[in-house]
Write an enzyme that holds these catalytic residues in place. Structure first.
Site, mmCIF file in Angstrom:
data_model
loop_
_atom_site.group_PDB
_atom_site.id
_atom_site.type_symbol
_atom_site.label_atom_id
_atom_site.label_comp_id
_atom_site.label_asym_id
_atom_site.label_seq_id
_atom_site.Cartn_x
_atom_site.Cartn_y
_atom_site.Cartn_z
ATOM 1 N N ALA A 217 102.256 55.299 0.282
ATOM 2 C CA ALA A 217 102.219 56.695 -0.158
ATOM 3 C C ALA A 217 101.132 57.519 0.507
ATOM 4 C CB ALA A 217 102.030 56.750 -1.678
ATOM 5 N N ARG B 20 93.286 60.071 9.157
ATOM 6 C CA ARG B 20 92.536 59.655 10.351
ATOM 7 C C ARG B 20 93.431 59.415 11.564
ATOM 8 N NH1 ARG B 20 88.917 54.937 7.846
ATOM 9 N NH2 ARG B 20 90.547 55.020 6.240
ATOM 10 N N LYS C 243 101.513 58.223 8.564
ATOM 11 C CA LYS C 243 100.882 57.028 9.121
ATOM 12 C C LYS C 243 101.824 55.843 9.173
ATOM 13 C CE LYS C 243 97.846 54.479 6.824
ATOM 14 N NZ LYS C 243 96.594 53.919 6.268
ATOM 15 N N ASP D 79 100.649 49.498 5.724
ATOM 16 C CA ASP D 79 100.034 49.749 7.037
ATOM 17 C C ASP D 79 99.456 48.476 7.644
ATOM 18 O OD1 ASP D 79 97.876 49.327 5.381
ATOM 19 O OD2 ASP D 79 96.783 51.137 5.964
ATOM 20 N N ASN E 158 89.168 41.463 0.633
ATOM 21 C CA ASN E 158 90.479 41.657 0.031
ATOM 22 C C ASN E 158 91.435 42.233 1.073
ATOM 23 O OD1 ASN E 158 92.654 42.383 -1.634
ATOM 24 N ND2 ASN E 158 91.695 44.339 -2.163
ATOM 25 N N ARG F 199 121.775 54.409 32.884
ATOM 26 C CA ARG F 199 121.783 55.167 31.636
ATOM 27 C C ARG F 199 122.819 54.592 30.670
ATOM 28 N NH1 ARG F 199 122.622 61.005 33.956
ATOM 29 N NH2 ARG F 199 122.826 61.511 31.740
ATOM 30 N N TYR G 36 124.907 58.622 42.909
ATOM 31 C CA TYR G 36 125.038 58.875 41.481
ATOM 32 C C TYR G 36 126.461 58.556 41.056
ATOM 33 C CZ TYR G 36 125.765 61.254 37.075
ATOM 34 O OH TYR G 36 126.101 61.524 35.777
ATOM 35 N N ALA H 265 126.804 55.018 51.028
ATOM 36 C CA ALA H 265 125.504 55.610 50.707
ATOM 37 C C ALA H 265 125.634 57.117 50.478
ATOM 38 C CB ALA H 265 124.518 55.337 51.830
#
Length: 485
Positions: A14, A19, A26, A113, A181, A344, A377, A391
């Site tokens: 929560a 920071r 976060k 975290d 802890n 791709r 391409y 080519a």
């Protein structure tokens, strides 16, 4: 199913994480292919809990949506005001209670975290909790620097846990303690529920500390124990970008070690980065400067790198990929890609096919043994087997509004510098001449020539560029020709 299956796991996620200095919550910051909270949820799932609830607060809509995408069976509980860890756990238990869940057994509480926490460590915690008959068991760790962490205070004679004292509330003597802890606990569900109702807020933050539950239970005569983590780095929480980078490095090292021990050669682990979802077969080879991301899979004898980034890409047995970026591609057995290729999404290279130097492909199926060697391409195309693309060829697939498809058959030979204007089909065994702009279908076995006739204008340089180096060279060449006649 785990022999020590908990009734529930409650994940605390929560907090805002100021920071991190980020618009992203976060717990949604990512490392090695998962969010921070995603790693914790995945580790918790290894316990096969009856219920898994994540307590959300800051940016709860965003966090809840992320959880729904990554694990649809996760419950969420909302902590509208961040009034401490005890309050957060209470919100999680109330969510279950309001849903008609009557918890009986062990409740594991973890922090959202701590991405390095493993399912194995959680299983050992649950097993120790059951074996010792504790009311609560804290996962602790011996760390080189305990600054900022709650200290585990034990009885000198028995070693029993008497309290967890937050750093800001600790005495100098308590701050000298190196056992900390982790924020991870195993509780008896009923005793936890009762004790949370007795937690006070008379501390420096005016919050409900979950750690106060230990003292409450101990004073009531219940057993409080601790299970020391084998590696203190597992319990490290992420509070800023420096810690995020360090956790990413540690997790990456763990993943690479697992890969190498399973038979993968990683030439330079220091420059190789992989996600937790990447899979390998034995004898795959990874060269330096390589990133393997998402659901990428390397088959036996596949060789990737150097300096390649593959995302959600399958590399077949014996295929070689170098200096390449690939996203959502399938590379067949024995195929060759690169150097300096870009595959791709939707690219499928058949066995022993080739996508060579400075080749880009998108939504293209390339048949077995077909080669696109260089400077081309290929977009929105299907190419048959054993065909060669000349080519500097371009599959002209976009008319400014819609994309169109090009189909080239098997055993075709297209010339260099071809423009293949889709939609167009070239039949099996057909050829196209160099420099052609192909706008019409080419029947099987035909030669297509689509270019203007060459015309030489004699004396143009002398007339248009008199006195230039080109004119002098041409004049000298004519003199030499006349001299030989």
């Amino acid at each position: 199913m785990s022999a020590n299956r908990p009734a529930a796991v409650v994940v605390l996620a929560a907090g805002e994480g100021t920071r991190m200095k980020s618009a992203t919550p976060k717990v949604l910051h990512a490392l090695c292919g998962r969010s921070l909270v995603g790693h914790v949820v995945a580790a918790s799932r290894e316990l096969s809990p009856e219920h898994l609830v994540v307590v959300v607060g800051h940016a709860r809509e965003q966090v809840s949506a992320h959880l729904a995408e990554t694990d649809a069976e996760v419950r969420t509980a909302v902590q509208h005001e961040q009034n401490g860890t005890g309050h957060a756990v209470r919100m999680g238990l109330e969510e279950l209670s309001d849903s008609g869940v009557a918890l009986d057994g062990t409740v594991i509480v973890v922090c959202g975290d701590t991405p390095l926490l493993t399912g194995g460590t959680l299983q050992r915690l649950a097993a120790a909790h059951d074996a010792d008959g504790n009311a609560v068991t804290v996962l602790s760790a011996e760390v080189p620097d305990a600054t900022g962490y709650g200290r585990i205070v034990r009885e000198d004679a028995t070693g029993a846990v008497t309290a967890i004292v937050e750093h800001k509330d600790a005495t100098d003597a308590q701050r000298a303690i190196r056992e900390i802890n982790s924020g991870v606990f195993a509780f008896d569900a009923q005793l936890l529920t009762d004790a949370l109702g007795k937690v006070r807020t008379d501390n420096s933050q005016g919050e409900e500390y979950l750690t106060d539950v230990l003292g409450i239970l101990r004073e009531a005569g219940h057993r409080v124990g601790a299970c020391v983590a084998g590696d203190h780095r597992e319990i490290v929480g992420i509070n800023n970008r420096v810690q995020l980078a360090e956790a990413r490095r540690l997790l990456n090292e763990r993943l690479l070690e697992r890969a190498m021990l399973s038979g993968v050669t990683v030439v330079d682990p220091a420059t190789t980065w992989i996600d937790v979802t990447v899979t390998f077969e034995p004898d795959a080879l990874v060269h330096p400067g390589t990133q393997l991301l998402g659901a990428t899979h390397l088959a036996t004898d596949a060789e990737v790198g150097p300096n390649s980034r593959l995302t959600d890409t399958t590399v077949g047995q014996g295929a070689a990929v170098s200096f390449t970026v690939a996203d959502g591609a399938e590379i067949g057995a024995g195929a060759s890609v690169g150097p300096y290729a870009y595959l791709r999404p939707g690219t499928r290279l058949g066995a022993k096919a080739k996508a060579g130097t400075y080749v880009e492909m998108k939504n293209a199926t390339i048949g077995q043994g077909t080669k696109v060697p260089h400077l081309s391409y290929v977009g929105d195309a299907t190419i048959g087997e054993q065909t060669n693309i000349g080519a500097a060829s371009v599959f002209v697939n976009y008319d400014g509004v819609n994309k169109h498809h090009t189909t080239i058959g098997s055993h075709c030979r297209t010339g260099a510098d071809n423009m293949l204007v889709a939609p167009v089909t070239i039949g099996d065994g057909a050829y196209t001449a160099a420099g052609s702009v192909i706008t019409k279908d080419v029947p099987p076995g035909s030669l297509a020539v689509a270019r203007g006739q060459q015309r030489n204008i004699e004396g143009w340089v002398a007339r248009k560029r008199p006195g230039s180096a080109a004119a002098r060279a041409a004049e000298a060449a004519r003199g030499e020709d006349e001299g030989r006649q």
